[in-house]
Design a protein around this motif. Structure first.
Motif, PDB file in Angstrom:
ATOM      1  N   UNK A  45      53.826  62.145  47.188  1.00 52.29           N
ATOM      2  CA  UNK A  45      53.369  60.897  46.591  1.00 52.29           C
ATOM      3  C   UNK A  45      51.896  60.980  46.218  1.00 52.29           C
ATOM      4  N   UNK A  46      51.503  60.178  45.281  1.00 45.73           N
ATOM      5  CA  UNK A  46      50.109  60.152  44.844  1.00 45.73           C
ATOM      6  C   UNK A  46      49.391  58.983  45.512  1.00 45.73           C
ATOM      7  N   UNK A  47      48.163  59.215  45.915  1.00 51.20           N
ATOM      8  CA  UNK A  47      47.383  58.123  46.496  1.00 51.20           C
ATOM      9  C   UNK A  47      46.941  57.133  45.435  1.00 51.20           C
ATOM     10  N   UNK A  48      46.681  57.633  44.247  1.00 54.43           N
ATOM     11  CA  UNK A  48      46.222  56.769  43.166  1.00 54.43           C
ATOM     12  C   UNK A  48      47.307  55.840  42.668  1.00 54.43           C
ATOM     13  N   UNK A  49      46.889  54.809  41.995  1.00 59.71           N
ATOM     14  CA  UNK A  49      47.812  53.842  41.408  1.00 59.71           C
ATOM     15  C   UNK A  49      47.874  54.066  39.904  1.00 59.71           C
ATOM     16  N   UNK A  50      49.051  54.125  39.396  1.00 67.40           N
ATOM     17  CA  UNK A  50      49.228  54.367  37.963  1.00 67.40           C
ATOM     18  C   UNK A  50      49.777  53.148  37.234  1.00 67.40           C
ATOM     19  N   UNK A  51      49.690  51.998  37.850  1.00 65.73           N
ATOM     20  CA  UNK A  51      50.282  50.807  37.251  1.00 65.73           C
ATOM     21  C   UNK A  51      49.238  49.787  36.824  1.00 65.73           C
ATOM     22  N   UNK A  52      48.052  50.245  36.496  1.00 66.87           N
ATOM     23  CA  UNK A  52      47.000  49.317  36.085  1.00 66.87           C
ATOM     24  C   UNK A  52      47.199  48.888  34.636  1.00 66.87           C
ATOM     25  N   UNK A  53      46.836  47.667  34.359  1.00 65.17           N
ATOM     26  CA  UNK A  53      46.960  47.134  32.997  1.00 65.17           C
ATOM     27  C   UNK A  53      45.996  45.963  32.830  1.00 65.17           C
ATOM     28  N   UNK A  54      45.673  45.671  31.606  1.00 66.42           N
ATOM     29  CA  UNK A  54      44.858  44.493  31.322  1.00 66.42           C
ATOM     30  C   UNK A  54      45.778  43.282  31.258  1.00 66.42           C
ATOM     31  N   UNK A  55      45.458  42.240  31.993  1.00 67.78           N
ATOM     32  CA  UNK A  55      46.332  41.062  31.981  1.00 67.78           C
ATOM     33  C   UNK A  55      46.279  40.354  30.628  1.00 67.78           C
ATOM     34  N   UNK A  56      47.408  39.792  30.237  1.00 70.15           N
ATOM     35  CA  UNK A  56      47.442  39.075  28.960  1.00 70.15           C
ATOM     36  C   UNK A  56      46.710  37.737  29.077  1.00 70.15           C
ATOM     37  N   UNK A  57      46.770  37.124  30.229  1.00 73.67           N
ATOM     38  CA  UNK A  57      45.943  35.937  30.461  1.00 73.67           C
ATOM     39  C   UNK A  57      45.858  35.696  31.962  1.00 73.67           C
ATOM     40  N   UNK A  58      44.827  34.984  32.371  1.00 74.33           N
ATOM     41  CA  UNK A  58      44.585  34.710  33.788  1.00 74.33           C
ATOM     42  C   UNK A  58      44.462  33.208  33.984  1.00 74.33           C
ATOM     43  N   UNK A  59      44.509  32.794  35.230  1.00 72.28           N
ATOM     44  CA  UNK A  59      44.376  31.370  35.528  1.00 72.28           C
ATOM     45  C   UNK A  59      42.973  30.888  35.166  1.00 72.28           C
ATOM     46  N   UNK A  60      42.799  29.583  35.184  1.00 65.17           N
ATOM     47  CA  UNK A  60      41.514  28.992  34.822  1.00 65.17           C
ATOM     48  C   UNK A  60      40.373  29.482  35.709  1.00 65.17           C
ATOM     49  N   UNK A  61      40.666  29.816  36.961  1.00 63.41           N
ATOM     50  CA  UNK A  61      39.649  30.276  37.894  1.00 63.41           C
ATOM     51  C   UNK A  61      39.244  31.727  37.686  1.00 63.41           C
ATOM     52  N   UNK A  65      42.822  40.394  41.408  1.00 70.03           N
ATOM     53  CA  UNK A  65      43.148  41.821  41.425  1.00 70.03           C
ATOM     54  C   UNK A  65      44.608  42.042  41.063  1.00 70.03           C
ATOM     55  N   UNK A  66      45.500  41.212  41.602  1.00 69.63           N
ATOM     56  CA  UNK A  66      46.935  41.377  41.341  1.00 69.63           C
ATOM     57  C   UNK A  66      47.301  41.148  39.880  1.00 69.63           C
ATOM     58  N   UNK A  67      46.415  40.543  39.088  1.00 69.91           N
ATOM     59  CA  UNK A  67      46.666  40.388  37.660  1.00 69.91           C
ATOM     60  C   UNK A  67      46.568  41.735  36.931  1.00 69.91           C
ATOM     61  N   UNK A  68      45.905  42.703  37.556  1.00 69.58           N
ATOM     62  CA  UNK A  68      45.671  44.001  36.919  1.00 69.58           C
ATOM     63  C   UNK A  68      46.612  45.106  37.378  1.00 69.58           C
ATOM     64  N   UNK A  69      47.289  44.918  38.515  1.00 64.66           N
ATOM     65  CA  UNK A  69      48.097  46.003  39.064  1.00 64.66           C
ATOM     66  C   UNK A  69      49.156  45.478  40.015  1.00 64.66           C
ATOM     67  N   UNK A  70      50.221  46.265  40.167  1.00 66.95           N
ATOM     68  CA  UNK A  70      51.222  45.957  41.193  1.00 66.95           C
ATOM     69  C   UNK A  70      51.191  47.028  42.284  1.00 66.95           C
ATOM     70  N   UNK A  71      50.106  47.777  42.341  1.00 63.07           N
ATOM     71  CA  UNK A  71      49.953  48.852  43.305  1.00 63.07           C
ATOM     72  C   UNK A  71      49.876  48.293  44.726  1.00 63.07           C
ATOM     73  N   UNK A  72      50.679  48.824  45.649  1.00 64.65           N
ATOM     74  CA  UNK A  72      50.644  48.324  47.025  1.00 64.65           C
ATOM     75  C   UNK A  72      49.334  48.644  47.749  1.00 64.65           C
ATOM     76  N   UNK A  73      48.535  49.554  47.197  1.00 62.96           N
ATOM     77  CA  UNK A  73      47.277  49.932  47.848  1.00 62.96           C
ATOM     78  C   UNK A  73      46.046  49.356  47.150  1.00 62.96           C
TER      79      UNK A  73
END
Length: 140
Positions: A45-61, A65-73
């Motif tokens: 397994x790889x330590x790095x996360x390969x599931x990063x992405x730019x969120x299409x939109x975020x909440x008003x606040x 972090x979870x808007x950018x990735x689903x990586x468990x680490x």
């Protein structure tokens, strides 16, 4: 003869041998290099996360972090940012310091529980990859 090369340090993978040593100095050797900590391109397994992405939109606040990735680490939402010599907290505030340590503890448990780090050996026993990535384990 055989030669095992471990370039060492965070960020070095098995490919380090190709740019760190000149091929003439390796003449006459069968060279193996390793990616000890699961950081190489082919690490599994790889330590790095390969599931990063730019969120299409975020909440008003703002984005979490979870808007950018689903990586468990990835750091948990609400965790203060920390660096080698700084933390985004007031060190005089017991509440902020406690919150940082609680978040980091939750993060460690969440990362260690990730499915990708649970391995089964050829003997049928289960292992957690993260327990075996330290330099001390390499020396054994």
């Amino acid at each position: 003869g055989p030669m095992l090369v471990h370039c060492g340090g965070p960020g070095s993978g098995a490919s380090c041998v190709t740019y760190r040593y000149d091929s003439s100095s390796m003449a006459g050797y069968n060279v193996w290099s390793i990616s000890q900590r699961g950081i190489g391109d082919n690490a599994e397994p790889a330590l790095g996360c390969n599931h990063s992405h730019l969120p299409s939109n975020c909440s008003e606040g703002g984005c979490k972090i979870s808007d950018f990735t689903d990586c468990p680490c990835a750091l948990l939402d609400g965790t203060p940012q920390i660096g080698e010599l700084w933390a985004d907290i007031d060190p005089r505030s017991e509440t902020q310091v406690r919150h940082l340590f609680e978040q980091r503890e939750k993060w460690g448990r969440t990362c260690a529980a990730a499915k990708k780090f649970k391995l089964r050996g050829s003997n049928g026993e289960r292992y957690n990859f993260l327990e075996y990535v330290g330099t001390q384990m390499l020396a054994y």
